[in-house]
Design a protein around this motif. Structure first.
Motif, PDB file in Angstrom:
ATOM      1  N   TYR A  21       0.819  -1.213   0.000  1.00 11.81           N
ATOM      2  CA  TYR A  21       0.000   0.000   0.000  1.00 11.81           C
ATOM      3  C   TYR A  21       0.851   1.261   0.000  1.00 11.81           C
ATOM      4  CZ  TYR A  21      -3.859  -3.024   1.497  1.00 11.81           C
ATOM      5  OH  TYR A  21      -4.809  -4.016   1.567  1.00 11.81           O
ATOM      6  N   ASP A  22       0.373   2.302  -0.677  1.00 13.85           N
ATOM      7  CA  ASP A  22       0.772   3.651  -0.319  1.00 13.85           C
ATOM      8  C   ASP A  22      -0.045   4.043   0.911  1.00 13.85           C
ATOM      9  OD1 ASP A  22       2.529   3.806  -2.424  1.00 13.85           O
ATOM     10  OD2 ASP A  22       1.299   5.151  -3.639  1.00 13.85           O
ATOM     11  N   VAL A  23       0.471   4.959   1.708  1.00 18.97           N
ATOM     12  CA  VAL A  23      -0.177   5.341   2.967  1.00 18.97           C
ATOM     13  C   VAL A  23      -0.270   6.863   3.030  1.00 18.97           C
ATOM     14  CG1 VAL A  23       0.031   5.341   5.486  1.00 18.97           C
ATOM     15  CG2 VAL A  23       0.631   3.283   4.188  1.00 18.97           C
ATOM     16  N   LEU A  24      -1.396   7.365   3.503  1.00 21.30           N
ATOM     17  CA  LEU A  24      -1.546   8.807   3.713  1.00 21.30           C
ATOM     18  C   LEU A  24      -2.108   9.061   5.105  1.00 21.30           C
ATOM     19  CD1 LEU A  24      -2.430  11.591   1.343  1.00 21.30           C
ATOM     20  CD2 LEU A  24      -3.802  11.432   3.420  1.00 21.30           C
ATOM     21  N   LEU A  25      -1.405   9.873   5.883  1.00 15.51           N
ATOM     22  CA  LEU A  25      -1.841  10.253   7.226  1.00 15.51           C
ATOM     23  C   LEU A  25      -2.354  11.684   7.169  1.00 15.51           C
ATOM     24  CD1 LEU A  25       1.151   8.570   7.584  1.00 15.51           C
ATOM     25  CD2 LEU A  25       0.239   8.514   9.896  1.00 15.51           C
ATOM     26  N   TYR A  26      -3.623  11.848   7.478  1.00 21.01           N
ATOM     27  CA  TYR A  26      -4.315  13.132   7.351  1.00 21.01           C
ATOM     28  C   TYR A  26      -4.406  13.813   8.710  1.00 21.01           C
ATOM     29  CZ  TYR A  26      -8.581  16.062   6.959  1.00 21.01           C
ATOM     30  OH  TYR A  26      -9.501  17.084   7.009  1.00 21.01           O
ATOM     31  N   THR A  27      -4.113  15.115   8.747  1.00 23.66           N
ATOM     32  CA  THR A  27      -4.174  15.879   9.993  1.00 23.66           C
ATOM     33  C   THR A  27      -5.529  16.571  10.117  1.00 23.66           C
ATOM     34  OG1 THR A  27      -1.787  16.272   9.954  1.00 23.66           O
ATOM     35  CG2 THR A  27      -3.119  17.740  11.327  1.00 23.66           C
ATOM     36  N   LEU A  28      -6.225  16.287  11.205  1.00 20.07           N
ATOM     37  CA  LEU A  28      -7.521  16.906  11.457  1.00 20.07           C
ATOM     38  C   LEU A  28      -7.382  18.407  11.714  1.00 20.07           C
ATOM     39  CD1 LEU A  28      -9.160  14.274  13.842  1.00 20.07           C
ATOM     40  CD2 LEU A  28     -10.014  14.909  11.576  1.00 20.07           C
ATOM     41  N   PRO A  29      -8.466  19.163  11.507  1.00 25.54           N
ATOM     42  CA  PRO A  29      -8.435  20.590  11.847  1.00 25.54           C
ATOM     43  C   PRO A  29      -7.987  20.827  13.297  1.00 25.54           C
ATOM     44  CG  PRO A  29     -10.399  20.096  10.579  1.00 25.54           C
ATOM     45  CD  PRO A  29      -9.731  18.775  10.875  1.00 25.54           C
ATOM     46  N   PHE A  30      -7.277  21.925  13.488  1.00 22.18           N
ATOM     47  CA  PHE A  30      -6.830  22.401  14.801  1.00 22.18           C
ATOM     48  C   PHE A  30      -5.815  21.472  15.477  1.00 22.18           C
ATOM     49  CE2 PHE A  30     -11.064  24.390  14.307  1.00 22.18           C
ATOM     50  CZ  PHE A  30     -10.668  25.713  14.347  1.00 22.18           C
ATOM     51  N   HIS A  31      -5.263  20.538  14.730  1.00 21.10           N
ATOM     52  CA  HIS A  31      -4.259  19.633  15.278  1.00 21.10           C
ATOM     53  C   HIS A  31      -2.910  19.868  14.603  1.00 21.10           C
ATOM     54  CE1 HIS A  31      -7.749  17.456  16.840  1.00 21.10           C
ATOM     55  NE2 HIS A  31      -6.911  16.810  17.634  1.00 21.10           N
ATOM     56  N   GLY A  32      -1.842  19.528  15.311  1.00 16.95           N
ATOM     57  CA  GLY A  32      -0.515  19.611  14.739  1.00 16.95           C
ATOM     58  C   GLY A  32      -0.220  21.001  14.201  1.00 16.95           C
ATOM     59  N   ARG A  33       0.213  21.068  12.960  1.00 17.91           N
ATOM     60  CA  ARG A  33       0.540  22.360  12.357  1.00 17.91           C
ATOM     61  C   ARG A  33      -0.702  23.175  12.050  1.00 17.91           C
ATOM     62  NH1 ARG A  33       5.156  20.181   8.095  1.00 17.91           N
ATOM     63  NH2 ARG A  33       6.822  19.907   9.623  1.00 17.91           N
ATOM     64  N   ARG A  34      -1.865  22.592  12.206  1.00 16.95           N
ATOM     65  CA  ARG A  34      -3.107  23.327  11.976  1.00 16.95           C
ATOM     66  C   ARG A  34      -3.611  24.020  13.252  1.00 16.95           C
ATOM     67  NH1 ARG A  34      -7.153  20.055   8.050  1.00 16.95           N
ATOM     68  NH2 ARG A  34      -7.912  22.197   7.866  1.00 16.95           N
ATOM     69  N   ALA A  35      -2.957  23.789  14.370  1.00 18.32           N
ATOM     70  CA  ALA A  35      -3.350  24.452  15.614  1.00 18.32           C
ATOM     71  C   ALA A  35      -3.048  25.943  15.518  1.00 18.32           C
ATOM     72  CB  ALA A  35      -2.616  23.839  16.792  1.00 18.32           C
ATOM     73  N   GLU A  36      -3.997  26.756  15.913  1.00 22.96           N
ATOM     74  CA  GLU A  36      -3.789  28.202  15.881  1.00 22.96           C
ATOM     75  C   GLU A  36      -2.731  28.624  16.906  1.00 22.96           C
ATOM     76  OE1 GLU A  36      -5.283  30.598  13.780  1.00 22.96           O
ATOM     77  OE2 GLU A  36      -5.797  28.745  12.719  1.00 22.96           O
ATOM     78  N   ARG A  37      -2.071  29.716  16.616  1.00 28.90           N
ATOM     79  CA  ARG A  37      -1.063  30.220  17.542  1.00 28.90           C
ATOM     80  C   ARG A  37      -1.691  30.499  18.903  1.00 28.90           C
ATOM     81  NH1 ARG A  37       0.565  32.241  12.618  1.00 28.90           N
ATOM     82  NH2 ARG A  37       2.771  31.858  12.105  1.00 28.90           N
ATOM     83  N   GLY A  38      -0.996  30.117  19.951  1.00 27.32           N
ATOM     84  CA  GLY A  38      -1.506  30.298  21.302  1.00 27.32           C
ATOM     85  C   GLY A  38      -2.300  29.122  21.818  1.00 27.32           C
ATOM     86  N   SER A  39      -2.537  28.110  20.981  1.00 31.20           N
ATOM     87  CA  SER A  39      -3.271  26.928  21.445  1.00 31.20           C
ATOM     88  C   SER A  39      -2.431  26.191  22.482  1.00 31.20           C
ATOM     89  CB  SER A  39      -3.577  25.992  20.274  1.00 31.20           C
ATOM     90  OG  SER A  39      -4.412  26.617  19.322  1.00 31.20           O
TER      91      SER A  39
END
Length: 397
Positions: A197-215
């Motif tokens: 398989y190829d594999v893709l790991l998806y980041t949910l909103p507000f997680h990881g690099r999607r977290a807003e500054r100050g979170s």
């Protein structure tokens, strides 16, 4: 394509077997062996501590919004109006209205992932990013969403073979569980990658690099914007993942399967109700009815109770609005024989009764149980092999 690659055990766990559920559903306690009962009981006790810790963080996320609604009546009136909007939309039971499909292929930029990820996969690993095209379905939430600069950039990690594209297994993490390394190890993704398989790991909103500054922590924004914000966050989770599917299909991938853990399981079940391009879907220890889940999560349940009391929002009103983003409100678009649910009998964050409710709604599809809890997936190699056997006919034949 088949493979004889041995399945590594990502985390040492007791080898106490689970099984597929029968036509009547999950087994009664009396049907378990003495060792299975002991494992379920011990893992359930351990899970209560984890549930309390997570509930405390969820409660901390909710506190500013609840407090403002109590003090500022205008915020309360706005929230009540928003809940009515989602309740009316949910009552239509129309996923095309609830989750409008992205119309464009996103302009994805890539860069090599860090050396640890390359070593873990023993292959080509890239981090992907693109601008989200999501627009809140509720017009009253659109201005608020335009201010979310980091959240509105979508991130994913892609493990691909040189001779690709290949059938792709997509993975959605749980609440606060966004690190790619953790998910790669927990789901034995190097093993799936080696089997073809190829594999893709998806980041949910507000997680990881999607977290807003100050979170203060990854995932904080999921629950910090009130129930309307939670609804739109789920809408964005579905929309952005469907944008990823658009991109995968545009690059030549013709077979895509989706699995997710906990909140990722909740999201994957919802995607399977909105998009008919998945070959298979596998919610793993999924949250299914968050309204009832939060009522059991101390201390977050006390904060929710206080918000309802001072905000004069009844539980029925709240539940009607939450149905907007609940898979039980929609018919699945993935065929019955391509649905598999995984649950732990000792799970107290997403109790097995929730998985069984999804199983009933999904026409009693395949359901596999193990005697562990939300994090300690006892006999995990067994169910990973079960997933592989389940996927092979639809992804490769």
């Amino acid at each position: 394509m088949t493979s004889n690659v041995d399945l590594p055990i990502p985390v040492p766990v007791p080898d106490v077997p689970g099984a597929d559920a029968g036509y009547e559903g999950l087994p009664d306690r009396s049907d378990l062996t003495a060792l299975q009962r002991l494992t379920v009981d011990a893992s359930a006790v351990a899970d209560i501590g984890l549930r309390t810790a997570i509930a405390s963080l969820v409660g901390a996320s909710m506190l500013p919004t609840v407090a403002k609604s109590i003090v500022r009546r205008s915020d309360l009136h706005r929230e009540r109006s928003n809940l009515e909007f989602y309740a009316e939309l949910a009552a239509r039971r129309d996923p095309t209205a609830s989750f409008p499909a992205p119309t464009d292929v996103p302009a994805v930029t890539t860069r090599p992932a860090n050396p640890v990820a390359q070593y873990l996969a023993h292959g080509n690993v890239e981090n992907l990013r693109f601008e989200s095209s999501f627009v809140p379905v509720n017009p009253d939430m659109r201005k608020q969403w335009t201010r979310l600069e980091r959240n509105n950039v979508v991130w994913a990690q892609h493990w691909r073979h040189d001779d690709g594209p290949r059938p792709t297994l997509c993975v959605i993490h749980g609440f606060m569980g966004s690190p790619y390394l953790f998910n790669g190890l927990f789901f034995s993704l190097p093993w799936f990658y080696k089997t073809g398989y190829d594999v893709l790991l998806y980041t949910l909103p507000f997680h990881g690099r999607r977290a807003e500054r100050g979170s203060p922590f990854s995932g904080y924004g999921f629950f910090s914007q009130g129930m309307a914000g939670f609804a739109e966050t789920m809408g964005q989770a579905v929309h952005d993942f469907r944008s990823v599917v658009n991109w995968l299909r545009d690059t030549g991938v013709d077979r895509i399967a989706l699995t997710g853990m906990s909140l990722g399981g909740y999201t994957s079940a919802l995607v399977a109700s909105a998009d008919d391009r998945l070959e298979a879907v596998i919610p793993n220890v999924p949250v299914v009815t968050p309204e009832s889940t939060f009522d059991e999560w101390w201390p977050a349940n006390k904060l929710i109770e206080m918000g309802r009391k001072f905000g004069t929002i009844g539980r029925d009103e709240s539940a009607a609005a939450s149905a907007y983003h609940c898979a039980l409100n929609y018919e699945p678009l993935v065929p019955r024989d391509r649905r598999l649910i995984i649950t732990g009998l000792g799970d107290r964050l997403a109790p097995p009764e929730q998985a069984q409710a999804l199983w009933e709604h999904w026409d009693r599809c395949a359901l596999h149980w193990f005697p562990g809890n939300h994090i300690l997936h006892v006999s995990q190699p067994e169910y990973l092999r079960r997933i592989n056997r389940f996927l092979r006919p639809v992804m490769w034949d």
